[in-house]
Design an enzyme around this catalytic site. Structure first.
Site, PDB file in Angstrom:
ATOM      1  CG  ASP A   1     -14.399 -43.055 -58.453  1.00  0.00           C
ATOM      2  OD1 ASP A   1     -14.169 -43.333 -59.650  1.00  0.00           O
ATOM      3  OD2 ASP A   1     -15.385 -43.529 -57.835  1.00  0.00           O
ATOM      4  CB  SER A   2     -17.191 -40.831 -61.224  1.00  0.00           C
ATOM      5  OG  SER A   2     -17.453 -42.164 -60.843  1.00  0.00           O
TER       6      SER A   2
ATOM      7  CB  CYS B   1     -11.504 -43.001 -61.708  1.00  0.00           C
ATOM      8  SG  CYS B   1     -12.655 -42.987 -63.081  1.00  0.00           S
TER       9      CYS B   1
ATOM     10  CB  CYS C   1     -15.290 -50.261 -62.442  1.00  0.00           C
ATOM     11  SG  CYS C   1     -16.242 -48.865 -61.785  1.00  0.00           S
TER      12      CYS C   1
ATOM     13  CD  GLU D   1     -21.787 -43.248 -56.784  1.00  0.00           C
ATOM     14  OE1 GLU D   1     -22.329 -42.505 -55.956  1.00  0.00           O
ATOM     15  OE2 GLU D   1     -20.551 -43.394 -56.869  1.00  0.00           O
TER      16      GLU D   1
END
Ligand code: DGL
Length: 287
Positions: free
Chosen positions: A28-29, A91, A200, A168
């Protein structure tokens, strides 16, 4: 050549298959893919895992398809070097913009989150809301996948650019996050949705906030649960379930290892050991 009955687009040479005890790659990011990792721990506890978070380049959801494609190719090349037996693209943005293309390029089973999420959504309702990154919403990937499974369903998608940075930064319980969530949900509630898809993988981390804003009859769909069920089926089809004790999960990120370890602990229940990996144009090196 093997063609999966579940993920028809995925062709690869079964003769080059990695062994049963090879790890599953999840990427994933950032911390979003941990929602998939948690489901994997729950339902496939015997599997070893390598987790990659592309934290130096998040958020993915505001990037172009060309950028996402480049990042995904780099990550999959690295995953192949780590000799994974399968990859879960944890993702949605990558699944929406790159999955079909890279499946043709890599001789590796690669699972995306969108189709499993779409299949689960139509089993719950007909008026389906999808919250997603701007790139995923704009791609219409969920609308297409849902309508392919059930042409009578109705789909409304909302791009939510502020969610990933807030998650995040660990601002889930900040009152500002609730206000942002209220504004994103407003157009979906106006359509009287009966089902809401987390489009997401970061968004299940917002579950308490979202649940507090939704009427109780609205069902929440977490594609993470369903991609792990598809992964289990795929492992069985290929005969590559791990039968040996799993190795500890390896975590790697492109950004700051310490930051990822600090934010990951609340989702994992333990402090992960995290490596930093640096992608250059064609090579990959460990820092
Ligand atoms: N968690 C990812 C997704 O499901 C990426 C979010 C982002 O980096 O914008 O789309």
């Amino acid at each position: 050549m093997y063609s999966s009955p579940i993920f028809e687009a995925n062709f690869y040479h079964a003769s080059e298959q990695a062994p049963q005890n090879a790890p599953i790659g999840i990427f994933d990011s950032g911390v979003g893919g941990l929602t998939v990792l948690r489901q994997l721990y729950r339902h496939l506890p015997q599997e070893s895992v390598i987790y990659f978070g592309d934290t130096a380049r998040l958020p993915y959801g505001i990037r172009s398809q060309a950028e996402i494609l480049q990042f995904v190719r780099e990550i999959l090349t690295w995953m192949q070097q780590q000799q994974v037996k399968m990859v879960i693209m944890a993702c949605n943005t990558s699944s929406a913009l790159a999955l079909e293309i890279v499946r043709e390029e890599f001789n590796l089973p690669i699972l995306g989150v969108i189709l499993p999420g779409a299949k689960a959504a139509v089993q719950q309702g007909q008026r389906i809301g999808v919250i997603a990154t701007p790139a995923t919403a704009k791609s219409n990937a969920y609308r297409h996948a849902i309508l392919e499974v059930d042409a009578n369903a109705q789909v409304w998608q909302v791009g939510c650019p502020e969610f990933v940075p807030l998650i995040e930064q660990n601002r889930i319980h900040d009152p500002y996050t609730t206000e942002v969530a209220r504004s994103y949900l407003e157009p979906l509630l106006a359509q009287k949705i009966d089902t809401l898809v987390y489009g997401c993988t970061h968004y299940p981390h917002l579950a308490p906030v979202l649940r507090s804003l939704l009427p109780s009859h609205v069902k929440l769909i977490d594609p993470a649960v369903h991609v792990v069920a598809a992964c289990a089926q795929e492992l069985d089809l290929l005969g590559i379930r791990n039968t040996q004790p799993p190795l500890p999960t390896r975590f790697a990120v492109s950004g700051c290892a310490q930051h990822f370890a600090q934010s990951g602990v609340q989702w994992l229940g333990y402090t992960p050991m995290v490596e930093e990996v640096c992608f250059t144009d064609t090579t990959v090196s460990h820092l």
